[in-house]
Design a protein around this motif. Sequence first.
Motif, short mmCIF file in Angstrom:
data_model
loop_
_atom_site.label_atom_id
_atom_site.label_comp_id
_atom_site.label_asym_id
_atom_site.label_seq_id
_atom_site.Cartn_x
_atom_site.Cartn_y
_atom_site.Cartn_z
N MET A 198 49.22 64.89 -18.40
CA MET A 198 50.55 64.28 -18.41
C MET A 198 50.64 63.04 -19.28
O MET A 198 51.69 62.75 -19.84
CB MET A 198 51.00 63.96 -16.97
CG MET A 198 51.31 65.19 -16.16
SD MET A 198 52.36 66.41 -17.01
CE MET A 198 53.93 65.56 -17.03
N ASP B 299 42.17 54.58 -20.99
CA ASP B 299 41.48 55.74 -20.43
C ASP B 299 39.99 55.41 -20.36
O ASP B 299 39.46 54.73 -21.24
CB ASP B 299 41.70 57.00 -21.29
CG ASP B 299 41.51 58.28 -20.47
OD1 ASP B 299 42.49 59.01 -20.29
OD2 ASP B 299 40.37 58.52 -20.00
N ARG C 56 39.09 60.19 -25.37
CA ARG C 56 40.54 60.12 -25.20
C ARG C 56 41.10 58.83 -25.76
O ARG C 56 42.21 58.81 -26.32
CB ARG C 56 40.90 60.30 -23.73
CG ARG C 56 40.59 61.73 -23.32
CD ARG C 56 41.17 62.18 -22.04
NE ARG C 56 40.99 63.63 -21.95
CZ ARG C 56 41.11 64.35 -20.87
NH1 ARG C 56 41.43 63.78 -19.72
NH2 ARG C 56 40.95 65.65 -20.89
N ASN D 278 45.85 60.55 -8.87
CA ASN D 278 46.67 59.97 -7.80
C ASN D 278 46.12 58.68 -7.19
O ASN D 278 46.87 57.75 -6.90
CB ASN D 278 46.84 60.99 -6.66
CG ASN D 278 47.62 62.21 -7.09
OD1 ASN D 278 48.07 62.29 -8.23
ND2 ASN D 278 47.80 63.17 -6.20
N ASN E 63 60.00 66.13 -13.14
CA ASN E 63 60.55 66.54 -14.43
C ASN E 63 61.43 67.78 -14.37
O ASN E 63 62.30 67.97 -15.21
CB ASN E 63 59.40 66.77 -15.43
CG ASN E 63 58.20 67.46 -14.84
OD1 ASN E 63 57.79 67.13 -13.73
ND2 ASN E 63 57.63 68.40 -15.54
#
Length: 389
Positions: free
Chosen positions: A15, A44, A49, A84, A133
């Motif tokens: 995401m 990150d 990344r 999360n 979304n």
Amino acid sequence: MKKNVGVAVLGLGWMGQAHSRSMLRIPSLFPERSVDPRLVVCADTEESRRARAVEDFGFERSVENWEEAVSADDVDAVWVTAPNMLHIPMIEAATAAGKAVFSEKPIGGKPEQAVRAYQVAQAAGVATGVGYNYLWAPLVIHAKSLIDSGQLGDITHYRGHFLSMYGSDELGLLTWRFFMDQAGYGVTSDILSHSVSMAQFLVGPIAEVTGMKNNTITHRPIAQGAAGHYGRGAPDDPKGEVENEDFASMLCTFANGATGTFESSRTMVGPESQNSFAVYGTKGALEWNLETMNELRFYRLTDDPSSGYTTIYGGDRFPYHGAFVPGQANAIGFEDLVAIEDHVFLESLAGGERFSPGFREAVDVVSVQQALIDSWTSRGWEPVVDLAP
Ligand SMILES: NC(=O)c1ccc[n+]([C@@H]2O[C@H](COP(=O)([O-])OP(=O)(O)OC[C@H]3O[C@@H](n4cnc5c(N)ncnc54)[C@H](O)[C@@H]3O)[C@@H](O)[C@H]2O)c1
């Protein structure tokens, strides 16, 4: 003169990349915009990344420690796209620094965590958005206008499904999604939350619920190092226990008297990403499914013996669709919904309007989730109590 909004993205996984790509596309998609996002900093923990963030996405810089990113002076708004368990510390730090926050759902993973996020954002007086979304699909927005204008009559029943196969491979790695302290609850946090947000958007508040849960793959290969969403182990790899639910179902009564049924699974074999709803009213019905997201099925009650479901194809006559492709029945896709939500969120920052769904709407979702969790123990119907402080 367009307003420049400095953006931090925390976590460049699925995401984080989707939001970063969306932000890059906003200028060409929405020429009437008043805001230009600027990709300032990406955080990150994975070195590769961080390198991609700068080289491929054009971030001005990348950092390993997200705390540096949230408090930076050149950052106005923070996108929380990490696993999360990081949502709450990231939201607490971003709101304390006075930044607007767009967080991916489910915000934490346990109901009390979404409530905490709402509390700190309210106290700081910052703008919030949450990544439900699918509410931005042009045909979903059209479905809402059909319902609101009475074309379905009184709503009598709602069916919501989110059946995904992302966990259906028993050799799929034991990543963060399967641990209580990292993901919170399982499908009820991860994907049933999308179905509940959709039902609340289309039909309104849910008053009471009862439901059940199950686990079908109880042990998975232990992930070695940083594992992606679709990592796969070998049959002889050591296995660990899945701590949260693979399946959940729910019956509900809406405040307006309609009934509802919901099913959500990450391990069922067959439905690849069946995020779908059906809404039934006294004069008509609607059906939509993410797997065929450019089609809305509509039934109108008439005396015509040839009447039946008709298929409405997506097209530029529906909200936002024309930003991506002109004409009729030319399809849009998953990341286009992310671009729409990011654009509308950024515009709301410039205009000072409240964005919905924000953290308040996330609390509405977890208030239903808490009642469902309570019903697993009571094995009865539970009232939905608004958890907002
Ligand atoms: N709205 C949707 O349709 C949708 C779809 C998928 C995921 N999500 C949500 O998005 C969030 C992220 O999920 P994902 O699938 O993108 O996960 P992912 O595992 O693909 O990516 C997570 C990223 O966070 C990075 N990360 C881990 N620890 C970090 C730390 N301490 N600091 C900075 N970065 C860190 C990882 O290296 C990785 O790049 C979850 O909350 C999930 O529920 C939403």
